[in-house]
Design a protein around this motif. Sequence first.
Motif, PDB file in Angstrom:
ATOM      1  N   ASP A 292       0.841  -1.199   0.000  1.00  0.00           N
ATOM      2  CA  ASP A 292       0.000   0.000   0.000  1.00  0.00           C
ATOM      3  C   ASP A 292       0.875   1.248   0.000  1.00  0.00           C
ATOM      4  OD1 ASP A 292      -2.409   1.287  -0.105  1.00  0.00           O
ATOM      5  OD2 ASP A 292      -2.720   1.306   2.063  1.00  0.00           O
ATOM      6  N   VAL A 293       1.738   1.351  -0.991  1.00  0.00           N
ATOM      7  CA  VAL A 293       2.774   2.375  -1.046  1.00  0.00           C
ATOM      8  C   VAL A 293       2.195   3.742  -1.394  1.00  0.00           C
ATOM      9  CG1 VAL A 293       4.936   3.037  -2.164  1.00  0.00           C
ATOM     10  CG2 VAL A 293       4.430   0.626  -1.760  1.00  0.00           C
ATOM     11  N   GLU A 294       2.647   4.763  -0.696  1.00  0.00           N
ATOM     12  CA  GLU A 294       2.214   6.125  -1.006  1.00  0.00           C
ATOM     13  C   GLU A 294       2.771   6.542  -2.359  1.00  0.00           C
ATOM     14  OE1 GLU A 294       2.415   9.075   2.140  1.00  0.00           O
ATOM     15  OE2 GLU A 294       2.894   7.461   3.549  1.00  0.00           O
ATOM     16  N   ASN A 295       1.932   7.184  -3.165  1.00  0.00           N
ATOM     17  CA  ASN A 295       2.324   7.551  -4.522  1.00  0.00           C
ATOM     18  C   ASN A 295       3.521   8.493  -4.563  1.00  0.00           C
ATOM     19  OD1 ASN A 295       0.314   6.001  -5.670  1.00  0.00           O
ATOM     20  ND2 ASN A 295      -1.157   7.685  -5.799  1.00  0.00           N
ATOM     21  N   LYS A 296       3.684   9.309  -3.543  1.00  0.00           N
ATOM     22  CA  LYS A 296       4.774  10.291  -3.556  1.00  0.00           C
ATOM     23  C   LYS A 296       6.142   9.626  -3.602  1.00  0.00           C
ATOM     24  CE  LYS A 296       4.918  10.868   1.498  1.00  0.00           C
ATOM     25  NZ  LYS A 296       4.753  11.857   2.606  1.00  0.00           N
ATOM     26  N   TYR A 297       6.223   8.367  -3.150  1.00  0.00           N
ATOM     27  CA  TYR A 297       7.516   7.693  -3.140  1.00  0.00           C
ATOM     28  C   TYR A 297       7.968   7.271  -4.535  1.00  0.00           C
ATOM     29  CZ  TYR A 297       6.840   7.552   1.911  1.00  0.00           C
ATOM     30  OH  TYR A 297       6.632   7.901   3.220  1.00  0.00           O
ATOM     31  N   PHE A 298       7.079   7.365  -5.514  1.00  0.00           N
ATOM     32  CA  PHE A 298       7.463   7.045  -6.889  1.00  0.00           C
ATOM     33  C   PHE A 298       8.109   8.243  -7.586  1.00  0.00           C
ATOM     34  CE2 PHE A 298       3.911   4.052  -6.125  1.00  0.00           C
ATOM     35  CZ  PHE A 298       4.584   2.866  -6.369  1.00  0.00           C
ATOM     36  N   PHE A 299       8.151   9.372  -6.905  1.00  0.00           N
ATOM     37  CA  PHE A 299       8.689  10.589  -7.517  1.00  0.00           C
ATOM     38  C   PHE A 299       9.705  11.230  -6.574  1.00  0.00           C
ATOM     39  CE2 PHE A 299       4.365   9.867  -8.969  1.00  0.00           C
ATOM     40  CZ  PHE A 299       4.484   9.981 -10.349  1.00  0.00           C
ATOM     41  N   ARG A 300      10.963  10.833  -6.730  1.00  0.00           N
ATOM     42  CA  ARG A 300      12.014  11.389  -5.876  1.00  0.00           C
ATOM     43  C   ARG A 300      12.778  12.472  -6.621  1.00  0.00           C
ATOM     44  NH1 ARG A 300      17.396  10.621  -4.156  1.00  0.00           N
ATOM     45  NH2 ARG A 300      17.791   9.183  -5.874  1.00  0.00           N
ATOM     46  N   LYS A 301      13.624  12.089  -7.584  1.00  0.00           N
ATOM     47  CA  LYS A 301      14.390  13.063  -8.359  1.00  0.00           C
ATOM     48  C   LYS A 301      14.217  12.885  -9.858  1.00  0.00           C
ATOM     49  CE  LYS A 301      18.170  14.228  -5.161  1.00  0.00           C
ATOM     50  NZ  LYS A 301      19.651  14.284  -5.005  1.00  0.00           N
ATOM     51  N   GLY A 302      14.183  11.635 -10.303  1.00  0.00           N
ATOM     52  CA  GLY A 302      14.033  11.371 -11.729  1.00  0.00           C
ATOM     53  C   GLY A 302      15.233  11.806 -12.552  1.00  0.00           C
ATOM     54  N   LYS A 303      16.409  11.845 -11.942  1.00  0.00           N
ATOM     55  CA  LYS A 303      17.617  12.292 -12.635  1.00  0.00           C
ATOM     56  C   LYS A 303      18.576  11.118 -12.860  1.00  0.00           C
ATOM     57  CE  LYS A 303      17.494  16.988 -10.691  1.00  0.00           C
ATOM     58  NZ  LYS A 303      18.251  18.005  -9.899  1.00  0.00           N
ATOM     59  N   THR A 304      19.540  11.361 -13.708  1.00  0.00           N
ATOM     60  CA  THR A 304      20.597  10.374 -13.917  1.00  0.00           C
ATOM     61  C   THR A 304      21.890  10.876 -13.264  1.00  0.00           C
ATOM     62  OG1 THR A 304      21.224  11.360 -16.039  1.00  0.00           O
ATOM     63  CG2 THR A 304      19.588   9.592 -16.089  1.00  0.00           C
ATOM     64  N   GLY A 305      22.703   9.947 -12.795  1.00  0.00           N
ATOM     65  CA  GLY A 305      23.991  10.318 -12.211  1.00  0.00           C
ATOM     66  C   GLY A 305      23.968  10.605 -10.731  1.00  0.00           C
ATOM     67  N   ASP A 306      22.809  10.457 -10.076  1.00  0.00           N
ATOM     68  CA  ASP A 306      22.733  10.756  -8.641  1.00  0.00           C
ATOM     69  C   ASP A 306      23.555   9.782  -7.817  1.00  0.00           C
ATOM     70  OD1 ASP A 306      21.692  12.253  -6.429  1.00  0.00           O
ATOM     71  OD2 ASP A 306      20.307  10.614  -6.018  1.00  0.00           O
ATOM     72  N   TRP A 307      23.864   8.630  -8.374  1.00  0.00           N
ATOM     73  CA  TRP A 307      24.633   7.619  -7.648  1.00  0.00           C
ATOM     74  C   TRP A 307      25.994   8.151  -7.189  1.00  0.00           C
ATOM     75  CZ3 TRP A 307      29.445   6.192  -9.341  1.00  0.00           C
ATOM     76  CH2 TRP A 307      29.777   6.513 -10.665  1.00  0.00           C
ATOM     77  N   ALA A 308      26.552   9.091  -7.953  1.00  0.00           N
ATOM     78  CA  ALA A 308      27.881   9.621  -7.635  1.00  0.00           C
ATOM     79  C   ALA A 308      27.914  10.321  -6.282  1.00  0.00           C
ATOM     80  CB  ALA A 308      28.341  10.571  -8.732  1.00  0.00           C
ATOM     81  N   ASN A 309      26.742  10.724  -5.784  1.00  0.00           N
ATOM     82  CA  ASN A 309      26.667  11.388  -4.479  1.00  0.00           C
ATOM     83  C   ASN A 309      26.683  10.398  -3.317  1.00  0.00           C
ATOM     84  OD1 ASN A 309      26.397  14.055  -5.579  1.00  0.00           O
ATOM     85  ND2 ASN A 309      24.274  13.544  -6.088  1.00  0.00           N
ATOM     86  N   TYR A 310      26.657   9.111  -3.625  1.00  0.00           N
ATOM     87  CA  TYR A 310      26.535   8.100  -2.578  1.00  0.00           C
ATOM     88  C   TYR A 310      27.622   7.032  -2.624  1.00  0.00           C
ATOM     89  CZ  TYR A 310      21.810  10.008  -2.109  1.00  0.00           C
ATOM     90  OH  TYR A 310      20.738  10.840  -1.915  1.00  0.00           O
TER      91      TYR A 310
END
Length: 334
Positions: A292-310
């Motif tokens: 029963d997941v909240e819809n807002k969790y499907f929309f975080r950043k939608g970007k590419t390359g964010d992995w480099a921050n982690y």
Amino acid sequence: MSTSCEEKKFSLKGNFADEDEELLQSLPKQKGWGAYDLLLFQNHWIPPLYLKATHFQAKPSDIIVASLPKSGTTWLKALAFATSKRNCFIPISQNDDHPLRHSNPHSLVPFLETIDLYGNDPNNVSFPHLSTLSEPRLFGTHIPFPLLPGSIHNSNCKIIYICRNPFDAFISLWHFKNNILSSQSLLPELALEEAFEKYIEGIFDYGPFWSHMLGYWKASKDTPNKVLFLKYDELKANTYFEVKRMAQFMDCTFSEEEESGGVIDAIIELCSFGKMKELEVNKSGKGMLKADVENKYFFRKGKTGDWANYFSPYMTEKLSKIMEENLGGSGLSF
């Protein structure tokens, strides 16, 4: 997996019999990223709830949107729906009552995995009943290609698969799972390092990522009229071109008049991350998923390359090695 499990005729393609409960108990088990265990079936880690056979019967006109979790599924569902249904719902007007303005894409394109759970309940008004869906019907799935229902394999329905760079997909999945755990107070949040070790071992919902991707990749090469293979990064970089290609694959090619009239641009705008994230239904609603997941969790950043921050240097090196070992020589690269 033991030989006895492999020899037993049990698959999502067929019916799930009572005697198969014993088989379920014999499958290798690992703790998942949340409150449930995962079972290893035919080299994929599947949530037990979704391992039982679906009774879904595909129609030749059906369109299946397939992916691993957090690989662009929500966006692709929206694009496929808006494109294939544009004769019914014109996307070019900003004041129209397009379904994507008041419904989450997962409600409009329901998961095959949830049909048996919710779709047969006549009292469930929030989940679309199959008999009410107009053709072409659109469905989503995370099920690996070999485990798709037999009716999909044996019909002329279309499959659109989207994959994402495993680096970005991992970070997106980690945030998604922790948001769910935090909101429902199920378990402590999963540490990045712990999640990463599970990820590179392939232990996450429907993993390993390499087996999942390669199943659809090879199918797209063997049957290009049946399976269209998309990459999230390419869809982001050249959305117009990829939407045109997707429309042609779905047998609903855009006319010259539609192109010149801005229909493709309107669909892209309607389905854009920024537009969908700001809709009230995607800020406060909930979807018909197991948790029963909240819809807002499907929309975080939608970007590419964010992995480099982690990623640490160790993580970067390790995942790169895993990708080379499992994807090298296949023709699939990122």
